[in-house]
Design an enzyme around this catalytic site. Structure first.
Site, mmCIF file in Angstrom:
data_model
loop_
_atom_site.group_PDB
_atom_site.id
_atom_site.type_symbol
_atom_site.label_atom_id
_atom_site.label_comp_id
_atom_site.label_asym_id
_atom_site.label_seq_id
_atom_site.Cartn_x
_atom_site.Cartn_y
_atom_site.Cartn_z
ATOM 1 N N ALA A 1 0.075 -5.109 -5.716
ATOM 2 C CA ALA A 1 -0.199 -3.805 -5.104
ATOM 3 C C ALA A 1 -0.629 -3.976 -3.665
ATOM 4 C CB ALA A 1 -1.273 -3.068 -5.904
ATOM 5 N N ASP A 2 -0.400 -2.944 -2.883
ATOM 6 C CA ASP A 2 -0.918 -2.930 -1.514
ATOM 7 C C ASP A 2 -1.358 -1.516 -1.177
ATOM 8 O OD1 ASP A 2 -1.299 -4.676 0.896
ATOM 9 O OD2 ASP A 2 -0.222 -3.020 1.818
ATOM 10 N N THR A 3 -2.488 -1.402 -0.484
ATOM 11 C CA THR A 3 -3.077 -0.097 -0.190
ATOM 12 C C THR A 3 -3.266 0.076 1.317
ATOM 13 O OG1 THR A 3 -4.280 -0.114 -2.299
ATOM 14 C CG2 THR A 3 -5.088 1.389 -0.614
ATOM 15 N N ALA B 1 1.099 1.087 -2.973
ATOM 16 C CA ALA B 1 2.405 0.703 -3.524
ATOM 17 C C ALA B 1 2.172 -0.322 -4.623
ATOM 18 C CB ALA B 1 3.286 0.117 -2.428
#
Lengths: 213, 213
Positions: free
Chosen positions: A87-89, A127
């Site tokens: 995940a990436d924020t 994501a």
């Protein structure tokens, strides 16, 4: 462990491709997994933001996919399939400017003062990429993203924002704040999945995982 | 402890009039208090709901005030003023029907199936009463409430709701679910203060407390 997480664990080796302790907590405390392996992606998160003007969700999805690819190179076949969650924020303002992890207090303070003074919601976009891996030749990617609006409280005095930054908390996290820590006091409301702001959309991720049993 | 919570602790003995471990965590982990005294209100929470048709926020506020009054009788003057924080949480559907703490799995399941199948947001209303107490003759009450919309996911299969109820979690809490536990997986989004759903509106309570320094 709940029966569905147990079934997933029976079928897959569960790998969290993130060093975020908050994402780990969502997998363990909310979703009820145990025996999660943690791997840190080697991707530098240095995509050129100027190529993504007005397209922040593309930026975060591409970063997430690059992180997932960097993990893929580290995987080796085992007795079970591997389920890798990556995940990436990012935090985005109403002009689509992208805020990532501040490394200096000055930048964190400038960001948080903007957030509290803007009167408009920030958007937190996370994501998620899920890899099902068997061998270097046999794997699949599934990706999605989710967006949550975060309304900072414009009535919070500057002195409290400064006090928060001075505490050293919120450095090295997306946007420079942790909704689940003291900086939650600065937030009037969220509109969307709260856990998406923490770092992983809970309901959306859970539903994807349930289809994999 | 952050400087503002420290100032409040210097000035007041902080008392949480609730046995909810979630409210305790909000005071300690988010607001940063330590040395909190916990007292359990003796009020039975048995106000006649038929007197509050279409007025659920009046119901929860009156319950909260009765809980606060029951604590008041237990207080004795000390060297410092006391700051007592009391709260009560209910869940309300679109018809204004009030859902409190289910004590039986059958009722909890019926509630959660309604929530997931309704397609409409539930509303979580938390009332807060803050007492500043010096002596039985010298005290003040301040009350407010906050409302957060909770959208359950109508795509969650009944089998997952049943699995959750079977786990025994969510009994004895407002509405029969804990947004911060596995049942968070059933929730698509919240609109409002997330911590209000957990049991105490974080930003609203913090702002009230800051005026008391």
């Amino acid at each position: 462990m709940n029966p569905l997480s147990q079934k997933l664990t029976d079928k897959y080796e569960i790998i969290l491709a993130s060093s975020s302790p908050r994402r780990f907590e969502i997998l363990t405390e909310q979703m009820g997994f145990d025996n999660i392996k943690v791997m840190k992606p080697s991707f530098e998160e240095d995509l050129d933001k100027s190529l993504y003007v007005k397209r922040p969700s593309d930026y975060v999805q591409d970063t997430c996919k690059e992180k997932a690819k960097s993990i893929l190179q580290e995987l080796t076949p085992g007795s079970k399939s591997k389920l890798v969650l990556c995940a990436d924020t990012i935090v985005v303002d109403h002009t689509d400017e992208i805020y990532e992890k501040p490394v200096e207090k000055e930048i964190q303070l400038r960001n948080l003062l903007r957030f509290t003074q803007s009167g408009k919601p920030m958007r937190v976009i996370t994501a998620v990429t899920i890899i099902i891996y068997n061998t270097p030749q046999e794997y699949s990617f599934d990706s999605f993203y989710e967006q949550t609006e975060v309304y900072f409280d414009s009535n919070i005095p500057r002195s409290i924002v400064e006090m928060y930054v001075e505490s050293g908390d919120g450095l090295q996290v997306a946007g420079g704040f942790k909704v689940q820590g003291f900086s939650g006091c600065l937030i009037k409301k969220v509109n969307g999945d709260y856990y998406n702001v923490v770092g992983l959309p809970l309901n959306g991720t859970w539903k994807r995982l349930c289809t994999l049993i």
